[in-house]
Design an enzyme around this catalytic site. Sequence first.
Site, PDB file in Angstrom:
ATOM      1  CG  ASP A 180      -1.997   1.078   1.132  1.00 36.10           C
ATOM      2  OD1 ASP A 180      -1.676   2.224   0.773  1.00 36.10           O
ATOM      3  OD2 ASP A 180      -3.169   0.767   1.398  1.00 36.10           O
ATOM      4  NE  ARG A 241     -16.460  -2.112  -6.824  1.00 34.81           N
ATOM      5  CZ  ARG A 241     -16.813  -2.427  -5.593  1.00 34.81           C
ATOM      6  NH1 ARG A 241     -16.329  -3.530  -5.029  1.00 34.81           N
ATOM      7  NH2 ARG A 241     -17.637  -1.655  -4.915  1.00 34.81           N
ATOM      8  CG  ASP A 264     -17.389 -11.602  -4.183  1.00 38.84           C
ATOM      9  OD1 ASP A 264     -18.167 -12.511  -3.866  1.00 38.84           O
ATOM     10  OD2 ASP A 264     -17.682 -10.392  -4.107  1.00 38.84           O
ATOM     11  CD  GLU A 269     -19.161  -7.609 -10.710  1.00 35.98           C
ATOM     12  OE1 GLU A 269     -20.146  -7.089 -10.132  1.00 35.98           O
ATOM     13  OE2 GLU A 269     -18.081  -7.819 -10.147  1.00 35.98           O
ATOM     14  CG  HIS A 288     -20.126  -7.989  -6.562  1.00 28.39           C
ATOM     15  ND1 HIS A 288     -19.771  -6.998  -7.443  1.00 28.39           N
ATOM     16  CD2 HIS A 288     -19.789  -7.527  -5.338  1.00 28.39           C
ATOM     17  CE1 HIS A 288     -19.262  -5.965  -6.774  1.00 28.39           C
ATOM     18  NE2 HIS A 288     -19.269  -6.270  -5.484  1.00 28.39           N
TER      19      HIS A 288
END
Length: 332
Positions: A180, A241, A264, A269, A288
């Site tokens: 990060d 995402r 997921d 989508e 999702h």
Amino acid sequence: MNILISMAKGDTQKTFFTKEVCLELETLGNITWNNMARQFTREEFREVLIDKDICITGWGCPKLDEYVIEKADKLKVLAHTGGSVAYIASEVLFDKGIKVLSGNNIYAESVAEGVMAYMLCSLRELIYYNNEVKEGRWREDIFFNESLLDKKVGLVGFGAIAKYLVKMLEPFRCKIKVYDPFLSEETLKEYGVQKATLEEIFQSCKIISIHASYRSETHHLINKNLLSMIQKDGLLINTARGGIIDEEALIEELEKNRFKAVLDVYEVEPLPLDSKLRTLQNVISIPHMGGPTVDRRSYVTQELINNIKSYMSGGEAPLEITKAYGLSMTNE
């Protein structure tokens, strides 16, 4: 106080506004409901916000931009029942001093729980062995599954979800590396994690979980080069995402059957019917649903109401989203 519930009428609205929640909501003031089975248009939203002190929004709501809030002179609080507010709350809204609240922190805990489930399910090969039994077979004397205990875990992004996940992983004694760019030394020490580059994570970690926000600079952050570094029998999990991973490159690597994935989220989508991800045996594909679980929705609404009451009486609002944080969230 005058309160607007902008969420469209229907089953989703009912899960957020249970009978108990509605009774609590009525103690705040006069309520105006969206009684249509669709979202307000920008024009309708603009008009219905007049004289409203509080607006409670849901997924798919029009953005409260300069045009929509131009006449909302009394608006004091925007309470979003979703997580990210980047697509709801505009810079103008924050600059007008309107308090922005969301269920983000509550949802983060639920998503982290989902990641734990995905890790354990995949490592233990639960879906494979369940199918074996259902289809009339049994395990061989020599079989394969894995434990989460003492594994090296890499986290890409260290927001609220990843922080909850680190706490949940503590009993499993995992060694955790984090990528990060905004990670401080203070945070590293607080959570007992090690800062690493993306290359280090993809080369050295058995399990890699994606938690970065999706913005233009993180589009296809996880590319073919990084995916090719995942170790044999590694596990990649994405509950962030779909666009953060180059999906075409991911499919190419997964076809080599070198590592596993639990996905997921996807670049498109619902996942297209002809997507190879639907057929690959080393992929668990979830539509999702990583979080929040449906039963947590009313909890979010109740906590938003508690925060509104506290703020309006001069107290703290723990679910507040600051301008800097809100505008940096995933823009859905």
